[in-house]
Design a protein around this motif. Structure first.
Motif, PDB file in Angstrom:
ATOM      1  N   GLN A  19      -9.506  28.502  20.560  1.00  0.00           N
ATOM      2  CA  GLN A  19      -9.148  27.311  19.800  1.00  0.00           C
ATOM      3  C   GLN A  19     -10.355  26.556  19.235  1.00  0.00           C
ATOM      4  O   GLN A  19     -10.282  26.034  18.114  1.00  0.00           O
ATOM      5  CB  GLN A  19      -8.277  26.383  20.654  1.00  0.00           C
ATOM      6  CG  GLN A  19      -8.935  25.818  21.880  1.00  0.00           C
ATOM      7  CD  GLN A  19      -7.939  25.058  22.758  1.00  0.00           C
ATOM      8  OE1 GLN A  19      -6.759  25.422  22.855  1.00  0.00           O
ATOM      9  NE2 GLN A  19      -8.388  24.007  23.386  1.00  0.00           N
ATOM     10  N   ASP A  20     -11.456  26.489  19.982  1.00  0.00           N
ATOM     11  CA  ASP A  20     -12.614  25.759  19.463  1.00  0.00           C
ATOM     12  C   ASP A  20     -13.192  26.446  18.235  1.00  0.00           C
ATOM     13  O   ASP A  20     -13.548  25.786  17.250  1.00  0.00           O
ATOM     14  CB  ASP A  20     -13.686  25.626  20.549  1.00  0.00           C
ATOM     15  CG  ASP A  20     -13.286  24.660  21.661  1.00  0.00           C
ATOM     16  OD1 ASP A  20     -12.363  23.848  21.430  1.00  0.00           O
ATOM     17  OD2 ASP A  20     -13.875  24.724  22.743  1.00  0.00           O
ATOM     18  N   ASP A  21     -13.296  27.772  18.290  1.00  0.00           N
ATOM     19  CA  ASP A  21     -13.838  28.510  17.147  1.00  0.00           C
ATOM     20  C   ASP A  21     -12.902  28.432  15.946  1.00  0.00           C
ATOM     21  O   ASP A  21     -13.359  28.328  14.801  1.00  0.00           O
ATOM     22  CB  ASP A  21     -14.070  29.975  17.520  1.00  0.00           C
ATOM     23  CG  ASP A  21     -15.253  30.147  18.461  1.00  0.00           C
ATOM     24  OD1 ASP A  21     -16.136  29.259  18.477  1.00  0.00           O
ATOM     25  OD2 ASP A  21     -15.292  31.152  19.189  1.00  0.00           O
ATOM     26  N   LEU A  22     -11.582  28.478  16.192  1.00  0.00           N
ATOM     27  CA  LEU A  22     -10.627  28.372  15.089  1.00  0.00           C
ATOM     28  C   LEU A  22     -10.673  26.993  14.441  1.00  0.00           C
ATOM     29  O   LEU A  22     -10.468  26.849  13.234  1.00  0.00           O
ATOM     30  CB  LEU A  22      -9.206  28.655  15.584  1.00  0.00           C
ATOM     31  CG  LEU A  22      -8.892  30.102  15.969  1.00  0.00           C
ATOM     32  CD1 LEU A  22      -7.524  30.185  16.642  1.00  0.00           C
ATOM     33  CD2 LEU A  22      -8.937  31.016  14.752  1.00  0.00           C
ATOM     34  N   SER A  23     -10.943  25.962  15.235  1.00  0.00           N
ATOM     35  CA  SER A  23     -10.924  24.582  14.742  1.00  0.00           C
ATOM     36  C   SER A  23     -12.255  24.149  14.134  1.00  0.00           C
ATOM     37  O   SER A  23     -12.290  23.196  13.358  1.00  0.00           O
ATOM     38  CB  SER A  23     -10.571  23.615  15.888  1.00  0.00           C
ATOM     39  OG  SER A  23      -9.299  23.908  16.411  1.00  0.00           O
ATOM     40  N   ASP A  24     -13.322  24.825  14.492  1.00  0.00           N
ATOM     41  CA  ASP A  24     -14.648  24.399  14.062  1.00  0.00           C
ATOM     42  C   ASP A  24     -14.733  24.275  12.540  1.00  0.00           C
ATOM     43  O   ASP A  24     -14.402  25.204  11.813  1.00  0.00           O
ATOM     44  CB  ASP A  24     -15.689  25.410  14.555  1.00  0.00           C
ATOM     45  CG  ASP A  24     -17.111  24.981  14.216  1.00  0.00           C
ATOM     46  OD1 ASP A  24     -17.465  23.818  14.461  1.00  0.00           O
ATOM     47  OD2 ASP A  24     -17.849  25.825  13.662  1.00  0.00           O
ATOM     48  N   GLY A  25     -15.145  23.095  12.062  1.00  0.00           N
ATOM     49  CA  GLY A  25     -15.311  22.858  10.629  1.00  0.00           C
ATOM     50  C   GLY A  25     -14.020  22.641   9.868  1.00  0.00           C
ATOM     51  O   GLY A  25     -13.999  22.739   8.637  1.00  0.00           O
ATOM     52  N   HIS A  26     -12.915  22.305  10.566  1.00  0.00           N
ATOM     53  CA  HIS A  26     -11.617  22.211   9.890  1.00  0.00           C
ATOM     54  C   HIS A  26     -11.564  21.110   8.839  1.00  0.00           C
ATOM     55  O   HIS A  26     -10.905  21.253   7.809  1.00  0.00           O
ATOM     56  CB  HIS A  26     -10.490  22.037  10.908  1.00  0.00           C
ATOM     57  CG  HIS A  26     -10.522  20.747  11.667  1.00  0.00           C
ATOM     58  ND1 HIS A  26      -9.806  19.639  11.289  1.00  0.00           N
ATOM     59  CD2 HIS A  26     -11.188  20.395  12.792  1.00  0.00           C
ATOM     60  CE1 HIS A  26     -10.019  18.657  12.151  1.00  0.00           C
ATOM     61  NE2 HIS A  26     -10.854  19.082  13.070  1.00  0.00           N
ATOM     62  N   VAL A  27     -12.264  19.999   9.063  1.00  0.00           N
ATOM     63  CA  VAL A  27     -12.256  18.910   8.075  1.00  0.00           C
ATOM     64  C   VAL A  27     -12.963  19.354   6.800  1.00  0.00           C
ATOM     65  O   VAL A  27     -12.473  19.126   5.677  1.00  0.00           O
ATOM     66  CB  VAL A  27     -12.922  17.643   8.657  1.00  0.00           C
ATOM     67  CG1 VAL A  27     -13.090  16.582   7.569  1.00  0.00           C
ATOM     68  CG2 VAL A  27     -12.092  17.092   9.805  1.00  0.00           C
ATOM     69  N   GLU A  28     -14.096  20.012   6.960  1.00  0.00           N
ATOM     70  CA  GLU A  28     -14.844  20.484   5.797  1.00  0.00           C
ATOM     71  C   GLU A  28     -14.071  21.557   5.037  1.00  0.00           C
ATOM     72  O   GLU A  28     -14.068  21.573   3.799  1.00  0.00           O
ATOM     73  CB  GLU A  28     -16.215  21.031   6.243  1.00  0.00           C
ATOM     74  CG  GLU A  28     -17.170  19.997   6.809  1.00  0.00           C
ATOM     75  CD  GLU A  28     -16.840  19.579   8.243  1.00  0.00           C
ATOM     76  OE1 GLU A  28     -17.401  18.573   8.715  1.00  0.00           O
ATOM     77  OE2 GLU A  28     -16.001  20.274   8.900  1.00  0.00           O
ATOM     78  N   ARG A  29     -13.412  22.452   5.765  1.00  0.00           N
ATOM     79  CA  ARG A  29     -12.628  23.489   5.105  1.00  0.00           C
ATOM     80  C   ARG A  29     -11.478  22.891   4.309  1.00  0.00           C
ATOM     81  O   ARG A  29     -11.136  23.374   3.225  1.00  0.00           O
ATOM     82  CB  ARG A  29     -12.081  24.500   6.132  1.00  0.00           C
ATOM     83  CG  ARG A  29     -13.147  25.354   6.759  1.00  0.00           C
ATOM     84  CD  ARG A  29     -12.568  26.628   7.356  1.00  0.00           C
ATOM     85  NE  ARG A  29     -11.524  26.385   8.342  1.00  0.00           N
ATOM     86  CZ  ARG A  29     -11.747  26.101   9.612  1.00  0.00           C
ATOM     87  NH1 ARG A  29     -12.983  25.976  10.046  1.00  0.00           N
ATOM     88  NH2 ARG A  29     -10.738  25.928  10.456  1.00  0.00           N
TER      89      ARG A  29
END
Length: 381
Positions: A19-29
């Protein structure tokens, strides 16, 4: 209340480590609005795409309720709502109808790649003039020897810009109503098929959306999915699973949002005490809890009835309406509880609001669900 066994819990806990890797940078994406290919690679590694499919095709052979339980975990752990939506779209739009209605040849050709994520699936139902009234579709498919020739266009095709295979619904008999619709498997590189560029949209921005255009697009008759004239049956089967799989992800998202608000309300101090001690804030959080648990119960109870072979037309409409509207209310409450911080993009809560609105429209709008329940009660005749 569902009581999950050790195997089911292990499947969900196995997903949690991603989950952390999937969520990383979600706002920027979300700001960039492109499809996150690097995150899709991680999705493939999780195995979540293979959950409901038979082991013969590379699946994990899980039932509807277990699949929902793991997808709820995806919603709870992955902050990229668009990515989660692309996952359920590929599973439901292509994998689900293939396994139920496909020939062995069709399954062997497509299902292993859908299960592994090597191929991304999409379906093309909606047309610009039809909206929620799918029976008004004008896209035609005319038999010509061993092929069908497709002409027309589709819009609002989720995964459209990145999909490898589409399940396309088209009219094979113009005047036969629901019996005149047929489903076709159409590969992306089929001559006569063109895909429009990604459409800009309010939310779920990392799940790309496009139009499709068919200009004398020739599809082998062997690519009919189900039987000729049986497209409505395929669509109905898919939509039941689409509602259960997509909206249980929203339940997971609401759970994460609730937990976040509870923690914030305990630690954020205003006027000398935690804001959670103020009844106006506490009541908002209690309402979030009630909406969450009600949505969860409706979805799982409906899934149990579906698996038991019962008529779930009303149940699905209520579950979809309730969950989509609750998700909007939950996201708005979270912004209000976090105040100015909630309004700022960096915290990801305003993005939740934009994402949640989509759920009141796709898979049959809120208004359509009201109409459906009313009709089943004998009203409006």
């Amino acid at each position: 209340m569902n009581r999950w066994n050790a195997d089911q819990r292990a499947l969900r806990e196995g997903l949690a480590r991603w989950q952390d890797d999937l969520s990383d940078g979600h706002v920027e994406r979300d700001e960039e609005g492109g499809f996150p290919w690097d995150k899709w690679k991680l999705i493939k590694e999780t195995g979540i795409l293979s959950l409901p499919f038979d082991e013969r095709w590379g699946g994990l052979g899980q039932d509807v309720i277990t699949t929902m339980y793991v997808l709820e975990g995806l919603g709870e752990g992955c902050r990229d709502g668009g990515l989660s939506f692309s996952v359920t779209t590929s599973i439901c739009s292509t994998g689900v109808p293939l396994e139920q209605f496909g020939t062995d040849e069709q399954k062997s050709r497509y299902l292993p790649r859908i299960c592994s994520g090597e191929s991304i699936g999409a379906h093309a139902i909606t047309e610009a003039g039809g909206g929620s009234d799918a029976m008004r579709m004008l896209t035609r498919a005319e038999r010509d020897g061993d092929e069908y020739v497709l002409n027309g266009s589709k819009t609002f095709v989720s995964n459209g810009p990145v999909a490898d295979v589409f399940v396309v619904y088209a009219r094979t008999r113009p005047d036969a109503g629901a019996l005149g619709i047929t489903a076709f498997l159409v590969d992306r590189d089929t001559p006569g098929l063109s895909t429009g560029g990604p459409l800009k949209k309010m939310g779920l921005r990392t799940s790309p959306l496009s139009e499709l255009f068919f200009d004398d697009c020739r599809v082998p008759a062997a690519n009919v999915l189900g039987r000729v004239g049986g497209g409505f049956m395929v669509m109905d089967y898919v939509m039941k699973r689409e509602i259960l799989f997509s909206f249980i992800v929203n339940v997971g998202e609401m759970q994460h949002r609730l937990d976040r608000c509870v923690e914030y309300a305990k630690t954020r101090v205003q006027f000398g005490k935690p804001i959670g001690s103020h009844q106006s804030i506490a009541n908002k959080i209690v309402d979030m809890k009630i909406r969450l648990e009600t949505s969860r119960k409706w979805l799982y109870d409906t899934a149990e009835r579906l698996m038991a072979g019962e008529n779930v037309t009303v149940d699905l409409a209520i579950a979809k309406l309730l969950t989509s509207e609750s998700n909007v209310e939950s996201s708005l409450s979270a912004v209000q509880i976090f105040g100015g911080h909630g309004y700022m993009a960096e915290h990801g809560l305003e993005k939740d609001v934009r994402n949640s609105v989509a759920g009141t429209i796709y898979s049959g709008s809120t208004e359509i669900q009201y109409n459906r329940v009313a009709a089943m009660m004998g009203l409006g005749k």
